[in-house]
Write a protein that holds these residues in place. Structure first.
Motif, PDB file in Angstrom:
ATOM      1  N   UNK A  96       0.835  -1.201   0.000  1.00 22.49           N
ATOM      2  CA  UNK A  96       0.000   0.000   0.000  1.00 22.49           C
ATOM      3  C   UNK A  96       0.874   1.258   0.000  1.00 22.49           C
ATOM      4  N   UNK A  97       1.967   1.249   0.760  1.00 24.34           N
ATOM      5  CA  UNK A  97       2.890   2.392   0.779  1.00 24.34           C
ATOM      6  C   UNK A  97       3.431   2.647  -0.637  1.00 24.34           C
ATOM      7  N   UNK A  98       3.834   1.595  -1.319  1.00 22.48           N
ATOM      8  CA  UNK A  98       4.356   1.740  -2.675  1.00 22.48           C
ATOM      9  C   UNK A  98       3.298   2.314  -3.618  1.00 22.48           C
ATOM     10  N   UNK A  99       2.060   1.927  -3.394  1.00 21.70           N
ATOM     11  CA  UNK A  99       0.964   2.475  -4.200  1.00 21.70           C
ATOM     12  C   UNK A  99       0.838   3.981  -3.984  1.00 21.70           C
ATOM     13  N   UNK A 100       0.939   4.415  -2.726  1.00 24.47           N
ATOM     14  CA  UNK A 100       0.870   5.844  -2.421  1.00 24.47           C
ATOM     15  C   UNK A 100       2.043   6.596  -3.037  1.00 24.47           C
ATOM     16  N   UNK A 101       3.224   5.991  -3.006  1.00 19.74           N
ATOM     17  CA  UNK A 101       4.435   6.637  -3.523  1.00 19.74           C
ATOM     18  C   UNK A 101       4.412   6.811  -5.033  1.00 19.74           C
ATOM     19  N   UNK A 102       3.487   6.131  -5.690  1.00 21.69           N
ATOM     20  CA  UNK A 102       3.383   6.247  -7.149  1.00 21.69           C
ATOM     21  C   UNK A 102       2.081   6.914  -7.581  1.00 21.69           C
ATOM     22  N   UNK A 103       1.304   7.399  -6.617  1.00 22.61           N
ATOM     23  CA  UNK A 103       0.005   7.992  -6.928  1.00 22.61           C
ATOM     24  C   UNK A 103       0.170   9.464  -7.315  1.00 22.61           C
ATOM     25  N   UNK A 104      -0.279   9.837  -8.500  1.00 17.60           N
ATOM     26  CA  UNK A 104      -0.123  11.206  -8.999  1.00 17.60           C
ATOM     27  C   UNK A 104      -1.358  12.073  -8.744  1.00 17.60           C
ATOM     28  N   UNK A 105      -2.358  11.525  -8.062  1.00 16.75           N
ATOM     29  CA  UNK A 105      -3.549  12.300  -7.732  1.00 16.75           C
ATOM     30  C   UNK A 105      -3.180  13.520  -6.899  1.00 16.75           C
ATOM     31  N   UNK A 106      -3.763  14.674  -7.213  1.00 15.84           N
ATOM     32  CA  UNK A 106      -3.541  15.891  -6.433  1.00 15.84           C
ATOM     33  C   UNK A 106      -4.721  16.117  -5.499  1.00 15.84           C
ATOM     34  N   UNK A 107      -4.408  16.513  -4.259  1.00 12.92           N
ATOM     35  CA  UNK A 107      -5.467  16.876  -3.318  1.00 12.92           C
ATOM     36  C   UNK A 107      -5.156  18.244  -2.716  1.00 12.92           C
ATOM     37  N   UNK A 108      -6.192  18.898  -2.245  1.00 15.43           N
ATOM     38  CA  UNK A 108      -6.060  20.219  -1.624  1.00 15.43           C
ATOM     39  C   UNK A 108      -5.777  20.029  -0.140  1.00 15.43           C
ATOM     40  N   UNK A 154      -1.898  22.587  -3.154  1.00 14.31           N
ATOM     41  CA  UNK A 154      -2.174  21.480  -4.063  1.00 14.31           C
ATOM     42  C   UNK A 154      -0.965  20.553  -4.077  1.00 14.31           C
ATOM     43  N   UNK A 155      -1.157  19.322  -3.599  1.00 18.67           N
ATOM     44  CA  UNK A 155      -0.023  18.394  -3.482  1.00 18.67           C
ATOM     45  C   UNK A 155      -0.392  17.028  -4.026  1.00 18.67           C
ATOM     46  N   UNK A 156       0.567  16.411  -4.694  1.00 18.46           N
ATOM     47  CA  UNK A 156       0.370  15.040  -5.168  1.00 18.46           C
ATOM     48  C   UNK A 156       0.456  14.080  -3.988  1.00 18.46           C
ATOM     49  N   UNK A 157      -0.356  13.043  -4.039  1.00 16.82           N
ATOM     50  CA  UNK A 157      -0.345  12.025  -2.984  1.00 16.82           C
ATOM     51  C   UNK A 157       1.057  11.452  -2.815  1.00 16.82           C
ATOM     52  N   UNK A 158       1.751  11.198  -3.912  1.00 16.31           N
ATOM     53  CA  UNK A 158       3.088  10.613  -3.820  1.00 16.31           C
ATOM     54  C   UNK A 158       4.059  11.517  -3.062  1.00 16.31           C
ATOM     55  N   UNK A 159       3.887  12.845  -3.191  1.00 17.16           N
ATOM     56  CA  UNK A 159       4.765  13.774  -2.477  1.00 17.16           C
ATOM     57  C   UNK A 159       4.455  13.793  -0.986  1.00 17.16           C
ATOM     58  N   UNK A 160       3.168  13.707  -0.650  1.00 18.42           N
ATOM     59  CA  UNK A 160       2.788  13.639   0.761  1.00 18.42           C
ATOM     60  C   UNK A 160       3.323  12.347   1.375  1.00 18.42           C
ATOM     61  N   UNK A 161       3.180  11.244   0.636  1.00 18.36           N
ATOM     62  CA  UNK A 161       3.654   9.947   1.127  1.00 18.36           C
ATOM     63  C   UNK A 161       5.158   9.967   1.345  1.00 18.36           C
ATOM     64  N   UNK A 162       5.876  10.658   0.476  1.00 18.64           N
ATOM     65  CA  UNK A 162       7.331  10.697   0.576  1.00 18.64           C
ATOM     66  C   UNK A 162       7.809  11.615   1.701  1.00 18.64           C
ATOM     67  N   UNK A 163       7.117  12.729   1.891  1.00 11.54           N
ATOM     68  CA  UNK A 163       7.620  13.763   2.808  1.00 11.54           C
ATOM     69  C   UNK A 163       6.925  13.819   4.160  1.00 11.54           C
ATOM     70  N   UNK A 164       5.688  13.344   4.246  1.00 13.05           N
ATOM     71  CA  UNK A 164       4.916  13.508   5.485  1.00 13.05           C
ATOM     72  C   UNK A 164       4.690  12.210   6.241  1.00 13.05           C
ATOM     73  N   UNK A 165       4.659  11.079   5.537  1.00 14.84           N
ATOM     74  CA  UNK A 165       4.423   9.811   6.217  1.00 14.84           C
ATOM     75  C   UNK A 165       5.703   9.305   6.885  1.00 14.84           C
ATOM     76  N   UNK A 166       5.539   8.623   8.034  1.00 14.40           N
ATOM     77  CA  UNK A 166       6.700   8.066   8.722  1.00 14.40           C
ATOM     78  C   UNK A 166       7.279   6.908   7.905  1.00 14.40           C
ATOM     79  N   UNK A 167       8.612   6.751   7.902  1.00 14.62           N
ATOM     80  CA  UNK A 167       9.238   5.620   7.208  1.00 14.62           C
ATOM     81  C   UNK A 167       8.716   4.280   7.717  1.00 14.62           C
TER      82      UNK A 167
END
Length: 258
Positions: A47-59, A74-87
């Motif tokens: 699921x994490x890998x799916x988020x890291x490749x998701x190009x959907x933008x959310x507000x 406006x941020x892509x899901x993949x950018x949030x997953x990379x920068x905001x989610x814990x490793x």
């Protein structure tokens, strides 16, 4: 944070520096036990890998200290997953801690995409996870993720945590067994959330504070929490801090390697 991390490496001990039997067992069998490869970990890694490749933008509506990496709303899901989610290693640690303590009630401040929430919920399928998110669109996306993975023991509470947390605590008779604080990374809100949750904690409750060296304010908040008379044991793992309230415990603060 570089100077803080170097200081941490200099101070951090291991099991040989632990005097508490409770913490020795927790550290050796739970915190440092990274060998277990559970089916839930495989699912959540996928699921994490799916988020890291998701190009959907959310507000994204930031009600806290905001992001150091992305200033746009406006941020892509993949950018949030990379920068905001814990490793991943922290998700696994949260899972092991919840599995070890088996809390009935878990509180999370700061849902984001819901990845850490899933680790908490999967580890305690018979427990209830209440996760608070200030941004409506992020909360909606997280709910979709929980539905997609068929995880049903999570309740998302949307709105400004300054308002939703006191209302929730006033309306629930349940004791607070486990809490993860990952919302507003500033001194005053962090200490306030801690003090609001404190009356609902008990002898065996576990509180986790995220990013305790993220800024001078967060480090100041961590230092104040450590000194609180209700806190008897703290564990500094640099990226997170663990807080315990065991009255039978001699008051000690540990800095340990993870």
């Amino acid at each position: 944070m570089i100077a803080s991390y170097l200081k941490y490496l200099w101070r951090a001990g291991n099991e040989h520096s632990i005097h508490s039997p409770f913490l020795f067992e927790l550290y050796t069998r739970v915190i440092r036990n990274k060998k277990a490869d559970l089916p839930d970990f495989t699912l959540l890694k996928s699921f994490r890998n799916e988020l890291l490749h998701c190009t959907l933008e959310i507000e994204v509506r930031d009600l806290g200290a905001g992001s150091r990496v992305n200033k746009s709303n406006r941020r892509k899901v993949r950018d949030i997953a990379r920068n905001a989610e814990k490793p991943e290693k922290f998700g696994k640690l949260f899972y092991r801690l919840v599995q070890h303590f088996q809390p009935a009630t878990v509180l999370e401040l700061g849902t984001s995409l819901g990845l850490s929430t899933l680790y908490l919920a999967k580890a305690a399928p018979s427990g209830s996870v209440y996760t608070f998110e200030g941004c409506p669109e992020t909360a909606r996306y997280a709910r979709q993720n929980f539905y997609k993975l068929k995880v049903e023991n999570i309740e998302v509470i949307t709105g400004n945590i300054d308002e939703t947390l006191p209302a929730f605590l006033a309306g629930t008779p349940k004791p607070l067994d486990f809490a993860y604080f990952d919302a507003n990374h500033r001194f005053e809100p962090t200490v306030r959330y801690f003090e609001q949750c404190l009356p609902h904690a008990h002898n065996d409750s576990v509180f986790i504070f995220d990013d305790i060296y993220w800024s001078a304010e967060m480090t100041q908040a961590w230092e104040q929490i450590k000194k609180h008379p209700s806190v008897t044991l703290t564990v500094d793992l640099f990226w997170i801090g663990l807080v315990f309230f065991r009255k039978e415990q001699v008051k000690e603060n540990f800095v340990l390697r993870f």
